[in-house]
Design a protein around this motif. Structure first.
Motif: not given
Length: 192
Positions: A139-151
């Protein structure tokens, strides 16, 4: 036929970078200001020499100094990086790359777009590495990646935080009556 992903070069256009730098040298402070306002940073350049040159141009602009080949060359010489970026010959080549700044918006968008693509590739590689690390919560890995992709999607601007739901959160979710109306409305419209 496409090459396997591991054999491909990261997306880049040294030509677009050179033309953008040529526009900066041709028009000086106005084009450098446009680039920095658009969020262009030295990291957006794929070529190390272009990164160094843009960083120096942005610095000269911030200090309120002239932005042209002569001032740039002298500043690079004074800190010992002129030869590292290709010397006076490369700076002159950049200065002669474009005859007008009419296409600066195209070159700026192209450099930014290719930078975002390289960043998306790096994020995907981080996601793969994180997903393979069983000691790290997925969950931490996916959330961090999703936030970077959102930026990346918003061009670095603040965006709504992205949260990956746990299975329990997903099971407990009840759509609001309004969201159900929108879903049904879309289905009805798609039938016509």
């Amino acid at each position: 036929m496409n090459e396997p992903a591991e054999h491909r070069q990261p997306p880049a256009s040294p030509e677009a970078e050179e033309c953008l730098l040529g526009c900066c040298l041709l028009d000086g402070a106005a084009t450098v200001a446009k680039c920095t306002e658009a969020g262009l940073s030295p990291d957006a350049f794929s070529q190390p020499e272009n990164r160094t040159i843009f960083a120096k141009l942005a610095e000269l602009h911030r200090r309120g100094q002239g932005v042209d080949v002569a001032v740039l060359a002298e500043d690079l010489r004074s800190n010992g990086t002129l030869e590292t970026v290709g010397g006076l010959q490369y700076l002159a080549q950049l200065g002669g790359r474009v005859a007008t700044t009419a296409q600066v918006d195209y070159f700026l968008e192209r450099v930014l777009e290719l930078h975002r693509r390289r960043e998306a590739i790096a994020d995907a590689q981080r996601l793969i590495a994180g997903a393979q690390d069983e000691a790290r919560p997925l969950n931490e890995v996916v959330t961090a990646t999703a936030e970077r992709l959102r930026r990346l999607e918003t061009g670095g601007k603040d965006a709504q935080p992205f949260t990956v739901w746990t299975p329990a959160q997903f099971a407990a979710y009840t759509p609001s009556p309004r969201s159900e109306e929108r879903r049904v409305g879309k289905e009805c419209r798609s039938r016509w």
